[in-house]
Design an enzyme around this catalytic site. Structure first.
Site, PDB file in Angstrom:
ATOM      1  CE  LYS A 128      23.467  80.362   5.818  1.00  0.00           C
ATOM      2  NZ  LYS A 128      23.897  79.712   7.060  1.00  0.00           N
TER       3      LYS A 128
ATOM      4  CE  LYS B  20      23.497  71.047  13.585  1.00  0.00           C
ATOM      5  NZ  LYS B  20      23.600  71.359  12.155  1.00  0.00           N
TER       6      LYS B  20
ATOM      7  CE  LYS C  12      24.763  70.172   7.349  1.00  0.00           C
ATOM      8  NZ  LYS C  12      24.119  70.080   8.654  1.00  0.00           N
TER       9      LYS C  12
ATOM     10  N   GLY D  95      29.417  70.648   9.034  1.00  0.00           N
ATOM     11  CA  GLY D  95      30.467  71.424   8.377  1.00  0.00           C
ATOM     12  C   GLY D  95      31.857  70.853   8.633  1.00  0.00           C
ATOM     13  CG  ASN D  96      33.589  70.489  12.645  1.00  0.00           C
ATOM     14  OD1 ASN D  96      33.781  71.613  12.223  1.00  0.00           O
ATOM     15  ND2 ASN D  96      33.560  70.179  13.931  1.00  0.00           N
TER      16      ASN D  96
END
Lengths: 318, 318
Positions: free
Chosen positions: A135, A281, A219, A15-16
């Site tokens: 979510k 992740k 994602k 996101g960053n």
């Protein structure tokens, strides 16, 4: 250098990479962040060592689109979540494409083609996630507004402690990237591809038709599916920390340099990785090496090269 | 059938293909319209006679996005026009891709890949259009709001008789499709491509950088540029009338079956074709055959096959 020697790598941006915490979210800010990100990602391509596909999140961008839809709903028909996701892919893909074009041009390699491919991700209508929407997406609402949305639109709403009510949607597993064949074609022809933005637009197969669904695909899991579907050797997941940690944020936190699938599964079972954050992740990394990928690497943008060389970051192997 | 035998054709969809006059513009309406359009366009591919790239307009969609941005501006930072254009490409590309996927699947040809490529179109910063912004975009404003936008944002505003004030932006000439190489790669590999939506996102080259500009490129001229850049043989421009007419909408209106470039130029000079409507379509046709294209055909969606066979519609040849 012959392309056969390059390592096909899916790079999942964090996101960053696009919007930093606390930023308001103007297009200009996001473009500046993207330029910084792409200078680093571009180096991977310019090194002639990697052939890459870039994927990315879209949480803040799709949240802003949903908020605009909500505020303007009396004047402009509101779009469903799948359409907002498609719009966010257009916006973010534009920034990433142009920024990467510019990095290549500035390095005398304007000949390297870049393309953003709008991406749909196939999910299963019977995914258990549809029984348990979890979510949160879009704006915060008052209790009254939440109740109205429950009744009028059949939305699932939850209370987010202290900040109001939010809509929750299912987060189903990705099964396949609908556009995998064109993405493969582009990679075979040495184009750098941007795809699977925001996890891809969730679509189900109903008979002989694809139909959009209001859901959000993680994602990192979508990036893993993309990596499988294009036959990538490496899945590189970028985040805001240099490594995956045991006992993260505790006095005895310890970075993990390497872990096998078995070790990673043990750590998950022991509860080391946060749900909705590091856990997907690591799960994506496990799934990737189990499906035949060479390695998954989790690290921060500034450590990409060291991590790919195994000098820092966390590498997952079979 | 060998691909060498197929006729590479750029199909420029008209506004009606996505949103019909008087419709409110819900996503559902637009998807239904697109499904109707794509059943016809899909037939071109299924006939094994044409290899196609589909381009499309985005006027109503980008207008709605700009209106949402305006209404929600106190809560969500407003996006510039190039970003709204990118978002509209995502939205429309999603509908077109999915709809075409479904047509192929329903005809047992789910093996034909489809991809929407986010498209930037290069324009010249010194294009005279920047001296004379003339293309109205986005919502209507009161005189006071228009004055404020002139002062605060340096917008060019015009009065639209009776309906209020609107922003006008430049409509520069397209010079090149930035993503032409990946689009060519996809076509070579038999993927049906959707590209250059809304004329493409306008970008200028400043030194070694591409930068977005707030402008609108005519979608027919951009489709022509795309046709040149991918080496198409046919440019098919779809609109809401079956043919181009002399003395259109007058008692003696007469359809034009065929015209050469010289004849077309004469008709333009005689003022037969409306500015911003039929004129850019005829100009795109002229430019296409002058640049080496075999023919440009202007017709309506329901007459596509007859028009391509020269039985109706208007064909422009050199």
């Amino acid at each position: 250098m012959a392309s056969g020697e390059k390592t096909l790598t899916v790079v999942a941006l964090g996101g960053n990479a696009i919007l930093k915490p606390g930023q308001e979210g103007t297009a200009r800010q996001q473009i500046e962040n993207v330029n910084e990100t792409m200078r680093q990602i571009g180096k991977m391509v310019l090194s002639d060592t990697y052939k890459i596909v870039v994927s990315h999140g879209n949480g803040p961008q799709v949240g802003n689109l949903m908020l605009q839809n909500e505020i303007a709903k009396e004047e402009v028909p509101s779009h469903p979540l799948d359409v907002c996701g498609a719009e966010s892919q257009g916006f973010i893909g534009y920034m990433l494409s142009q920024s990467l074009d510019n990095v290549f041009n500035q390095n005398g390699r304007g000949d390297i083609p870049v393309a953003t491919v709008l991406t749909q991700t196939l999910i299963d209508e019977d995914d258990p996630a549809f029984e348990d929407p979890s979510k949160p997406v879009g704006p915060f609402y008052t209790e009254e507004a939440a109740e109205r949305l429950r009744e009028e639109k059949d939305y699932d709403m939850i209370e987010d402690a202290g900040r109001g009510y939010r809509r929750v949607v299912p987060s189903p597993e990705p099964l396949a990237i609908v556009e995998k064949e064109p993405i493969r074609q582009l990679l075979a022809a040495h184009t750098v591809v941007i795809a699977a933005g925001g996890g891809g637009i969730p679509v189900v197969r109903e008979g002989d038709k694809l139909l959009g669904r209001e859901a959000v695909i993680d994602k990192d899991l979508a990036s893993e599916q993309l990596a499988e579907d294009v036959g990538a050797k490496v899945l590189l997941i970028l985040t805001d920390v240099e490594s995956v940690y045991l006992n993260y944020n505790e006095p005895d936190q310890k970075p993990i340099d390497r872990m096998t699938v078995d070790e990673a599964n043990d750590y998950i079972e022991q509860g080391h990785f946060a749900r909705g954050s590091m856990k997907p992740k690591v799960e994506a990394g496990i799934k990737f090496v189990e499906s035949g990928g060479k390695k998954a690497v989790i690290t921060s943008l500034d450590k990409v090269f060291e991590a790919l060389d195994g000098e820092t970051g966390t590498t997952i192997t079979k």
